[in-house]
Design a protein around this motif. Structure first.
Motif, PDB file in Angstrom:
ATOM      1  N   LYS A  67       0.931  -1.212   0.049  1.00 11.55           N
ATOM      2  CA  LYS A  67       0.021   0.229  -0.028  1.00 11.55           C
ATOM      3  C   LYS A  67       0.812   1.235  -0.044  1.00 11.55           C
ATOM      4  N   GLN A  68       1.895   1.354   0.879  1.00 13.42           N
ATOM      5  CA  GLN A  68       2.563   2.480   0.987  1.00 13.42           C
ATOM      6  C   GLN A  68       3.422   2.564  -0.550  1.00 13.42           C
ATOM      7  N   LEU A  69       4.169   1.538  -1.023  1.00 10.97           N
ATOM      8  CA  LEU A  69       4.861   1.688  -2.305  1.00 10.97           C
ATOM      9  C   LEU A  69       3.731   1.980  -3.519  1.00 10.97           C
ATOM     10  N   LYS A  83       6.749  -4.209  -6.580  1.00  6.87           N
ATOM     11  CA  LYS A  83       5.974  -5.124  -5.851  1.00  6.87           C
ATOM     12  C   LYS A  83       6.566  -6.673  -6.035  1.00  6.87           C
ATOM     13  N   LYS A  84       6.718  -6.738  -7.212  1.00  6.80           N
ATOM     14  CA  LYS A  84       7.196  -8.068  -7.687  1.00  6.80           C
ATOM     15  C   LYS A  84       8.428  -8.750  -7.146  1.00  6.80           C
ATOM     16  N   GLN A  85       9.283  -7.661  -6.936  1.00  9.74           N
ATOM     17  CA  GLN A  85      10.712  -7.898  -6.292  1.00  9.74           C
ATOM     18  C   GLN A  85      10.530  -8.093  -4.980  1.00  9.74           C
ATOM     19  N   PHE A  86       9.814  -7.244  -4.291  1.00 14.51           N
ATOM     20  CA  PHE A  86       9.618  -7.193  -2.838  1.00 14.51           C
ATOM     21  C   PHE A  86       8.932  -8.398  -2.435  1.00 14.51           C
ATOM     22  N   LEU A  87       7.992  -9.078  -2.929  1.00 16.35           N
ATOM     23  CA  LEU A  87       7.249 -10.227  -2.835  1.00 16.35           C
ATOM     24  C   LEU A  87       8.250 -11.339  -3.098  1.00 16.35           C
ATOM     25  N   LYS A  88       9.015 -11.519  -4.237  1.00 14.76           N
ATOM     26  CA  LYS A  88      10.109 -12.296  -4.486  1.00 14.76           C
ATOM     27  C   LYS A  88      10.960 -12.594  -3.245  1.00 14.76           C
ATOM     28  N   GLY A  89      11.454 -11.151  -2.782  1.00 19.09           N
ATOM     29  CA  GLY A  89      12.384 -11.393  -1.498  1.00 19.09           C
ATOM     30  C   GLY A  89      11.712 -11.783  -0.409  1.00 19.09           C
TER      31      GLY A  89
END
Length: 155
Positions: A67-69, A83-89
């Protein structure tokens, strides 16, 4: 207020109907964001600002970050990439179930409503920012843009 009531009813419905066996529970921060952490030269991560820390669905912290992003990244192609990279990490440490991933949009909205409640409860003569313009043009407009993006609620 009618829009907020509709949103709250929808979020309540979702959280009541979701299969909670696919939702991990534990300690949540509810304000996990780069403003509330420090990374040392040795790559140690120090998290602070535990005002809203408690027990709940772990997906709430993931949704809060997304949400912040979403609100700082105006280019939604960039948002999706980040978001994709965050979720992957995130998932390199802890996997997310299909139920959790599907819950991100409404969990993000739930946090948005939670924070509005906190601001309202703390309202007194010194909170000059809590005005009709702030609520309509900034707060509810941001909530609406998040929900419209994920097509959760439409008027």
């Amino acid at each position: 207020m009618q829009y907020l009531k509709t949103v709250c009813d929808r979020i309540t419905q979702t959280f009541e109907s979701v299969d909670h066996s696919g939702i991990s529970e534990g300690i949540v921060h509810l304000d996990i964001w780069y403003d509330n952490m420090s990374i040392t030269e040795e790559s140690a991560i120090i998290i602070f600002d535990f005002d809203f820390c408690g027990n709940g669905s772990l997906i709430l912290d993931v949704a809060y970050f997304c949400k912040q992003l979403f609100h700082i990244e105006s280019d939604k192609t960039e948002y999706e990439s980040k978001k994709k990279q965050f979720l992957k990490g995130y998932q390199s440490i802890r996997s997310l179930t299909v139920e959790e991933l599907q819950l991100i949009p409404e969990a993000g909205a739930a946090i948005w409503i939670f924070y509005l409640g906190v601001q309202s409860q703390r309202f007194d003569w010194s909170n000059v920012f809590l005005t009709e313009n702030y609520l309509k043009l900034m707060y509810v407009a941001r909530l609406k843009s998040w929900l419209d993006y994920y097509t959760i609620i439409s008027e």
